[in-house]
Design an enzyme around this catalytic site. Structure first.
Site, PDB file in Angstrom:
ATOM      1  N   LEU A 384       0.842  -1.205   0.000  1.00 47.82           N
ATOM      2  CA  LEU A 384       0.000   0.000   0.000  1.00 47.82           C
ATOM      3  C   LEU A 384       0.871   1.247   0.000  1.00 47.82           C
ATOM      4  CD1 LEU A 384      -2.604  -1.167   2.656  1.00 47.82           C
ATOM      5  CD2 LEU A 384      -3.065  -0.752   0.249  1.00 47.82           C
ATOM      6  N   LYS A 386       4.969   2.953   1.618  1.00 48.15           N
ATOM      7  CA  LYS A 386       6.156   2.784   2.451  1.00 48.15           C
ATOM      8  C   LYS A 386       6.333   4.034   3.302  1.00 48.15           C
ATOM      9  CE  LYS A 386      10.896   1.400   2.070  1.00 48.15           C
ATOM     10  NZ  LYS A 386      11.972   0.879   1.340  1.00 48.15           N
ATOM     11  N   GLY A 388       8.637   5.808   6.799  1.00 44.86           N
ATOM     12  CA  GLY A 388      10.041   6.001   7.160  1.00 44.86           C
ATOM     13  C   GLY A 388      10.764   4.679   7.395  1.00 44.86           C
ATOM     14  N   SER A 390       8.923   1.617   7.631  1.00 49.09           N
ATOM     15  CA  SER A 390       7.978   0.507   7.516  1.00 49.09           C
ATOM     16  C   SER A 390       7.398   0.387   6.117  1.00 49.09           C
ATOM     17  CB  SER A 390       6.843   0.714   8.521  1.00 49.09           C
ATOM     18  OG  SER A 390       6.218   1.944   8.239  1.00 49.09           O
ATOM     19  N   GLU A 391       6.893  -0.799   5.844  1.00 53.70           N
ATOM     20  CA  GLU A 391       6.157  -1.042   4.605  1.00 53.70           C
ATOM     21  C   GLU A 391       4.764  -1.488   5.024  1.00 53.70           C
ATOM     22  OE1 GLU A 391       9.486  -2.878   1.626  1.00 53.70           O
ATOM     23  OE2 GLU A 391       8.773  -4.139   3.228  1.00 53.70           O
ATOM     24  N   VAL A 392       3.745  -0.964   4.355  1.00 51.36           N
ATOM     25  CA  VAL A 392       2.385  -1.371   4.699  1.00 51.36           C
ATOM     26  C   VAL A 392       1.807  -2.170   3.531  1.00 51.36           C
ATOM     27  CG1 VAL A 392       0.093  -0.616   5.432  1.00 51.36           C
ATOM     28  CG2 VAL A 392       2.094   0.668   6.138  1.00 51.36           C
ATOM     29  N   LYS A 407       1.589  -3.805   8.768  1.00 52.55           N
ATOM     30  CA  LYS A 407       2.685  -2.824   8.764  1.00 52.55           C
ATOM     31  C   LYS A 407       3.949  -3.541   9.213  1.00 52.55           C
ATOM     32  CE  LYS A 407       3.542   1.950  10.122  1.00 52.55           C
ATOM     33  NZ  LYS A 407       2.912   3.187  10.536  1.00 52.55           N
ATOM     34  N   ASP A 508       0.324  13.865  16.552  1.00 52.57           N
ATOM     35  CA  ASP A 508       0.837  13.810  15.176  1.00 52.57           C
ATOM     36  C   ASP A 508      -0.316  13.820  14.168  1.00 52.57           C
ATOM     37  OD1 ASP A 508       2.796  13.759  13.270  1.00 52.57           O
ATOM     38  OD2 ASP A 508       3.150  11.603  13.363  1.00 52.57           O
TER      39      ASP A 508
HETATM   40  N1  LIG Z   1      -4.567   0.779   8.005  1.00 47.30           N
HETATM   41  C1  LIG Z   1      -4.253   1.099   6.764  1.00 47.30           C
HETATM   42  N2  LIG Z   1      -5.079   0.803   5.751  1.00 47.30           N
HETATM   43  C2  LIG Z   1      -4.767   1.163   4.495  1.00 47.30           C
HETATM   44  N3  LIG Z   1      -3.649   1.826   4.162  1.00 47.30           N
HETATM   45  C3  LIG Z   1      -2.782   2.141   5.133  1.00 47.30           C
HETATM   46  C4  LIG Z   1      -3.026   1.792   6.472  1.00 47.30           C
HETATM   47  N4  LIG Z   1      -1.993   2.241   7.224  1.00 47.30           N
HETATM   48  C5  LIG Z   1      -1.150   2.834   6.383  1.00 47.30           C
HETATM   49  N5  LIG Z   1      -1.613   2.782   5.129  1.00 47.30           N
HETATM   50  C6  LIG Z   1      -0.971   3.324   3.952  1.00 47.30           C
HETATM   51  O1  LIG Z   1       0.350   2.846   3.869  1.00 47.30           O
HETATM   52  C7  LIG Z   1       1.230   3.856   3.502  1.00 47.30           C
HETATM   53  C8  LIG Z   1       2.389   3.913   4.461  1.00 47.30           C
HETATM   54  O2  LIG Z   1       1.893   4.102   5.750  1.00 47.30           O
HETATM   55  P1  LIG Z   1       2.820   4.558   6.926  1.00 47.30           P
HETATM   56  O3  LIG Z   1       1.999   4.769   8.138  1.00 47.30           O
HETATM   57  O4  LIG Z   1       3.967   3.637   7.036  1.00 47.30           O
HETATM   58  O5  LIG Z   1       3.276   5.873   6.285  1.00 47.30           O
HETATM   59  P2  LIG Z   1       3.906   7.112   6.937  1.00 47.30           P
HETATM   60  O6  LIG Z   1       2.981   7.654   7.966  1.00 47.30           O
HETATM   61  O7  LIG Z   1       4.280   7.980   5.810  1.00 47.30           O
HETATM   62  O8  LIG Z   1       5.200   6.489   7.593  1.00 47.30           O
HETATM   63  P3  LIG Z   1       5.840   6.789   8.998  1.00 47.30           P
HETATM   64  O9  LIG Z   1       4.774   6.481   9.994  1.00 47.30           O
HETATM   65  O10 LIG Z   1       6.978   5.831   9.051  1.00 47.30           O
HETATM   66  O11 LIG Z   1       6.202   8.212   8.934  1.00 47.30           O
HETATM   67  C9  LIG Z   1       0.451   5.129   3.428  1.00 47.30           C
HETATM   68  O12 LIG Z   1       0.184   5.404   2.078  1.00 47.30           O
HETATM   69  C10 LIG Z   1      -0.846   4.834   4.103  1.00 47.30           C
HETATM   70  O13 LIG Z   1      -1.904   5.488   3.467  1.00 47.30           O
END
Ligand SMILES: Nc1ncnc2c1ncn2[C@@H]1O[C@H](COP(=O)(O)OP(=O)(O)OP(=O)(O)O)[C@@H](O)[C@H]1O
Length: 658
Positions: A384, A386, A388, A390-392, A407, A508
């Site tokens: 979905l 990436k 910092g 993690s990969e989702v 995640k 945040d």
């Molecule tokens: N529960 C979820 N359902 C669908 N998509 C999700 C979900 N959680 C995260 N995503 C998607 O996955 C991607 C990466 O999410 P992530 O939270 O890792 O990103 P981030 O907030 O940019 O990273 P970080 O938290 O490391 O700063 C984003 O595009 C987010 O929309």
């Protein structure tokens, strides 16, 4: 009968055994319930004297004498021993109880008792005093073991020399009871064998069924995961095909080499070239018309001044042509505006395209891109996005039958052990805060598990829609109604966080941390920087220990305090919500919109954010502006907290009476 027994025993005895007469005498005494002395005398006088036993002699001896098994001294001078008698009495009581228990059907060892007529007698007395009903009523009870030996009892005689008939009846009763119990026992044993057999069969069947079930379960999981994977694969192919086609039109990320340094560069696609060509054409057309207009003006002036009467044009013709050129220029302006609008749309498309390009590149580079099944239940599908660290991945939970977002947190192998531990502590802290939250406007956290030494996974509720960041990238300005609806939902989640016994500051809140599910419900996520408000704190709030973290556009001035440790409260989230609302309405952030994080810090942008200025366009209601002003109150003490802001009339759909 007694004599028969004696004869029987005598005939079966070994004549060479000198102790035999004595043994016989003792046995005889036991059977008849007579005194040892009488049996001694019998023994002394030889077997022929045994006939006297049947002459109605009634023994009056101590039980201890009968109990004695001392066969070696030959004198049998038995003295009464009161001490031994006591013990014998209690033993006898116990044995009688046992005897009765046995005849009640619990355990039958008849041979042990049939020899002792005293037992029978006494037991009979007890039994009679309780009534026979009890004995016959106990037939159905369990019988463990039956030993039957054809009895040859002898019965005590009465004073008149007659045998005790009640005892005979009792023996007969016991025999018949024993026989019926034996039959019952045989039947039960047979039934038990059958049951045992059935039980074993059932157990075998159950085991087989379990194996079949397990195999089916595995097949089912395989079928489900294969189907999901097939769909995910075709989605991947489609995505790549689409991106290839779009790349031709929109553009691509190329690699530029400068010496040994490789860097990414954006290469425009055909659409951008088309826009430029269209704009150039329109510009050339405008220039040509302007030229014509100038010439027309010149001709008109010359005629008017009488210099070139032949070439010059008259007033009527001049005005008509002038109007024609003006209309044409207006048309070109309209076309230019349309091209510019298309170009703006293209820019949004380009942002989406770049995002997708990066996603595909990250997916191709991910070590989890081969559709693994994690934790024996989560079928990983497509990436979905990436973050910092993690990969989702979109995944399917094959136990709960639902899509989830997995995640995957990967610790960098190059990190020091200390940094890894700190990251894990941080993630566990986030997990502990998030796992207990259950609200429709907060993304649920379902599970956490380790994948390997450097990787673990958190399983989140899957949000099918985009996140607010992606929404604002494709349409930067939302209608007030839509923006307000999102805000109401966010405050509902924030109020929940502040009504729990353990209050939480999200800290945040930003567009990337607001997700939408398939029906458009807004949900907050990412509790990585959240703070737990440990106890009752004053209006000033709790100490901020993680200064510097967070996204500066959305943080209030108190978070940038450097002279002392900042005190924060739920009012941080109120400020962030105010910034979000402003951004949804105006398409930009109220403070430092064009600035980088670093510049915001360097220029104290937020520290100087005393007053919020509203652009003139688009038009926004006065109530919305007032609400934003309340949220963006510079002084923390004057700013409403979450629960107060959540009660604000602007966020209520219930019409209040004036
Ligand atoms: N529960 C979820 N359902 C669908 N998509 C999700 C979900 N959680 C995260 N995503 C998607 O996955 C991607 C990466 O999410 P992530 O939270 O890792 O990103 P981030 O907030 O940019 O990273 P970080 O938290 O490391 O700063 C984003 O595009 C987010 O929309």
């Amino acid at each position: 009968m007694q004599n028969d027994v004696l004869q029987h025993l005598s005939s079966n005895s070994n004549p060479s055994d000198p102790a035999l007469p004595l043994k016989l005498a003792k046995l005889e005494a036991r059977m008849a319930g007579k005194s040892a002395s009488s049996c001694i005398s019998t023994a002394r006088h030889g077997p022929e004297s045994s006939a006297t036993l049947a002459t109605g002699y009634v023994p009056v001896v101590e039980a201890s004498a009968v109990d004695s098994d001392n066969e070696g001294d030959g004198e049998f001078l038995i003295q009464p021993n009161p001490q031994k008698r006591k013990v014998s009495e209690s033993t006898r009581e116990r044995t009688l109880d046992l005897y009765e228990e046995i005849s009640d059907g619990k355990m039958i060892t008849i041979e042990d008792f049939e020899d002792d007529s005293n037992f029978r007698e006494e037991s009979s007395k007890r039994r009679n005093s309780r009534g026979r009903v009890r004995g016959s009523g106990s037939r159905g009870r369990g019988v463990n073991k039956v030993h039957r030996r054809s009895p040859s009892p002898s019965y005590p005689t009465l004073a008149n020399g007659q045998e005790d008939t009640s005892l005979k009846e009792e023996v007969a009763y016991l025999k018949s009871r024993c026989a019926s119990l034996g039959e019952e026992c045989d039947r039960l044993q047979q039934a038990s064998t059958e049951y045992q057999h059935k039980y074993e069969q059932n157990e075998k069947d159950l085991k087989e069924m379990k194996e079949v079930h397990q195999q089916r379960e595995q097949t089912r999981l395989k079928v489900v995961s294969d189907l999901l994977i097939a769909v995910a694969k075709s989605e991947r192919q489609e995505a790549r095909l689409r991106i290839r086609q779009d790349s031709v039109r929109i553009g691509n990320i190329g690699i530029m080499r400068a010496g040994t340094v490789m860097s990414e560069v954006w290469e425009d696609g055909q659409a951008q070239k088309d826009f430029q060509a269209r704009l150039r054409t329109l510009m050339e057309q405008r220039e040509a018309i302007e030229k014509e207009r100038k010439l027309l003006k010149k001709k008109h002036t010359e005629k008017a001044e009488g210099n070139d009467v032949e070439q010059g044009i008259g007033e009527e013709e001049f005005l008509a042509k002038e109007e024609m050129y003006r209309c044409r220029l207006l048309g070109i302006k309209r076309e230019e505006d349309a091209v510019l609008k298309d170009r703006d749309r293209y820019e949004l498309e380009k942002a989406r395209h770049v995002r997708e390009l990066k996603r595909i590149r990250d997916e191709d580079g991910s070590r989890f891109n081969n559709f693994p099944i994690l934790h024996k239940r989560y079928a990983l599908l497509n990436l979905l996005g990436k973050g910092g660290f993690s990969e989702v991945y979109k995944a399917y939970d094959m136990i709960e039958y639902r899509y989830v977002a997995c995640k995957l947190h990967s610790l960098n192998a190059q990190w020091s052990e200390e940094k890894k531990q700190s990251y894990i502590r941080h993630a566990i802290r986030e997990y502990n805060i998030h796992k207990n939250l259950n609200h429709s406007n907060i993304v649920r956290l379902w599970d956490i598990f380790e994948i390997d030494h450097n990787t673990f996974c958190t399983v989140l509720e899957y949000c099918d829609g985009k996140d607010l960041d992606a929404v604002l990238k494709s349409s930067p300005i939302l209608p007030e109604r839509e923006a307000r609806s999102i805000l109401v939902q966010l405050f509902s989640g924030l109020a929940y966080l502040n009504k729990r016994s353990q209050r939480i500051i999200h800290y945040d809140l930003k567009p990337g941390n607001v997700l939408f599910d398939e029906v458009g419900v807004a949900k907050m996520t990412d509790f990585g920087l959240s703070k737990i408000v440990e106890n009752e704190i004053g209006s000033q709030g709790m100490e901020l220990t993680s200064q510097g973290a967070g996204t500066y556009w959305y943080l209030p001035p108190e978070c940038f305090e450097i002279s002392k440790t900042p005190l924060i409260s739920s009012k941080v989230d109120v400020w962030s919500a105010g910034v979000l609302f402003f951004q949804m309405l105006y398409g930009k952030r109220p403070f430092g919109h064009e600035q980088t994080q670093e510049r915001i810090l360097r220029e104290d942008t937020i520290v100087k954010a005393n007053r919020v200025e509203f652009p003139s366009k688009p038009s926004v209601s006065a109530e919305a502006k007032d609400f934003i002003r309340r949220c963006l109150t510079y002084n923390q003490a004057d700013r409403p907290d979450v629960l107060t802001a959540a009660q604000d009339p602007y966020l209520s759909y219930v019409k209040r009476k004036p």
